[in-house]
Design an enzyme around this catalytic site. Sequence first.
Site, short mmCIF file in Angstrom:
data_model
loop_
_atom_site.label_atom_id
_atom_site.label_comp_id
_atom_site.label_asym_id
_atom_site.label_seq_id
_atom_site.Cartn_x
_atom_site.Cartn_y
_atom_site.Cartn_z
CB SER A 69 -8.97 -1.71 4.61
OG SER A 69 -9.50 -2.87 4.03
CD GLU A 117 -5.27 0.79 2.83
OE1 GLU A 117 -5.04 -0.30 3.40
OE2 GLU A 117 -5.92 0.88 1.78
NE ARG A 168 -3.70 -2.31 0.03
CZ ARG A 168 -3.33 -3.43 -0.64
NH1 ARG A 168 -2.26 -3.44 -1.42
NH2 ARG A 168 -4.06 -4.52 -0.56
C1 LIG Z 1 -15.61 0.28 -0.62
C2 LIG Z 1 -14.13 0.43 -0.81
C3 LIG Z 1 -13.36 -0.67 -1.09
C4 LIG Z 1 -11.97 -0.54 -1.26
N1 LIG Z 1 -11.24 -1.65 -1.56
C5 LIG Z 1 -9.90 -1.54 -1.72
C6 LIG Z 1 -9.11 -2.69 -2.03
O1 LIG Z 1 -9.61 -3.79 -2.20
N2 LIG Z 1 -7.77 -2.51 -2.19
C7 LIG Z 1 -7.16 -1.30 -2.02
O2 LIG Z 1 -5.93 -1.21 -2.18
N3 LIG Z 1 -7.89 -0.20 -1.74
C8 LIG Z 1 -9.23 -0.28 -1.58
N4 LIG Z 1 -9.97 0.84 -1.29
C9 LIG Z 1 -9.28 2.14 -1.08
C10 LIG Z 1 -9.13 2.99 -2.35
O3 LIG Z 1 -10.13 2.69 -3.31
C11 LIG Z 1 -7.76 2.84 -2.98
O4 LIG Z 1 -6.72 3.24 -2.10
C12 LIG Z 1 -7.62 3.66 -4.28
O5 LIG Z 1 -6.43 3.28 -4.91
C13 LIG Z 1 -7.62 5.17 -4.04
O6 LIG Z 1 -7.77 5.81 -5.31
P1 LIG Z 1 -8.45 7.24 -5.44
O7 LIG Z 1 -8.40 7.65 -6.85
O8 LIG Z 1 -9.79 7.23 -4.82
O9 LIG Z 1 -7.44 8.12 -4.60
P2 LIG Z 1 -7.73 9.29 -3.51
O10 LIG Z 1 -8.48 8.68 -2.40
O11 LIG Z 1 -8.38 10.41 -4.25
O12 LIG Z 1 -6.28 9.64 -3.12
C14 LIG Z 1 -5.47 8.71 -2.42
C15 LIG Z 1 -4.01 9.22 -2.44
O13 LIG Z 1 -3.54 9.20 -3.78
C16 LIG Z 1 -3.14 10.52 -4.18
N5 LIG Z 1 -3.51 10.67 -5.60
C17 LIG Z 1 -4.71 10.46 -6.17
N6 LIG Z 1 -4.64 10.63 -7.51
C18 LIG Z 1 -3.35 10.98 -7.77
C19 LIG Z 1 -2.63 11.31 -8.96
N7 LIG Z 1 -3.20 11.32 -10.17
N8 LIG Z 1 -1.31 11.63 -8.84
C20 LIG Z 1 -0.70 11.64 -7.62
N9 LIG Z 1 -1.32 11.35 -6.47
C21 LIG Z 1 -2.64 11.02 -6.55
C22 LIG Z 1 -3.86 11.47 -3.26
O14 LIG Z 1 -3.14 12.70 -3.14
C23 LIG Z 1 -3.87 10.67 -1.97
O15 LIG Z 1 -2.62 10.79 -1.34
C24 LIG Z 1 -11.35 0.74 -1.13
C25 LIG Z 1 -12.15 1.87 -0.87
C26 LIG Z 1 -13.53 1.72 -0.70
C27 LIG Z 1 -14.35 2.95 -0.45
#
Ligand SMILES: Cc1cc2nc3c(=O)[nH]c(=O)nc-3n(C[C@H](O)[C@H](O)[C@H](O)COP(=O)(O)OP(=O)(O)OC[C@H]3O[C@@H](n4cnc5c(N)ncnc54)[C@H](O)[C@@H]3O)c2cc1C
Length: 302
Positions: free
Chosen positions: A227, A297, A177
Amino acid sequence: MVSEAVIEAIKNFVPENNIHLQEPMADHTTFRIGGPADCLVELENEEQLKNIQKYLTLVEERFFILGNGSNVLVSDHGYRGVILQVGRKMSGIRTEGNCIVAQAGATLAQTAKAALESGLSGLEFASGIPGTVGGGVVMNAGAYDGELSQVVKQVKVVSPGGEVLEFDNGTMEFGYRTSVLQKNSFTVTEVTFELKEGDRDQIRAKMEELAKKRREKQPLEFPSAGSTFKRPAGYFAGKLIMDAGMRGYQIGGARVSDKHCGFIVNVGKASAQDVTDVICEVKERVKLRFGVDLETEVIYLE
Ligand SMILES: Cc1cc2nc3c(=O)[nH]c(=O)nc-3n(C[C@H](O)[C@H](O)[C@H](O)COP(=O)(O)OP(=O)(O)OC[C@H]3O[C@@H](n4cnc5c(N)ncnc54)[C@H](O)[C@@H]3O)c2cc1C
């Protein structure tokens, strides 16, 4: 508070319709929590991102890159600074041989679907993760024995100063992660995934099987950020929390999910404070009972 002068300058880089002032962050996070950001800018392309980042860095204005907001908890007071959203307006996907090239704002679900349509295997595990490609790579998102580090070939980023760079898999320093991008302020604009030729029916079946598992095990009926805690070495966070007797523990609208104790869910009008209070209590009780330090996380933004 972002000044008028900065907002006027941003208008030189993106269409005015893409600029939102005092924007409620609850509308941009899967937790459905968060006060107003001074300014949220929806980006459409790399050029806009380069110009804005360069400018904000020069004038020393705070900024934060947001993907789909599925791994962030935003303070009830919101965010003083500029939120740069790399989302649906930067979400093109193309296939090149056995590679899928996705813009950072494409969702992992859209990217996995594109791979399926091209008969390419390797992204099935990511199809149910509700984040963008950019956020996914930064977090090295993973599930069911897969993680993005296994399929990322190249990552295109923009530095805070507006320089475009390409990182290969090794440069990304992927870990559980985590990636090198959590230590610096580079923004992902495009990712190349290297996949293997596969059978479409098998790829589809795998995706459906994993989606079913998710529906059975995860509290998808409530807003959350997935999580809440990282998996501590040798343990499962959800089990530790359950064994510490915290299933259903609730403060305000934030509750340790009854279905999966690793999730803190918003059962109705939870504040960020409610969630952080539950997090603190969970950490304390797990430490007291099992001597294990849980690491959050979810990224807290204030
Ligand atoms: C119901 C549910 C289930 C989930 N299941 C999983 C799972 O199975 N596995 C898992 O790993 N995660 C899971 N997650 C967590 C989440 O979906 C992941 O961590 C996902 O990768 C975050 O992506 P995001 O675009 O929403 O990022 P954000 O939440 O918008 O940002 C997360 C981080 O990434 C950075 N960021 C975002 N976009 C960029 C970019 N283009 N360039 C640089 N930095 C950037 C942000 O600044 C921040 O630090 C889950 C979440 C939910 C709500």
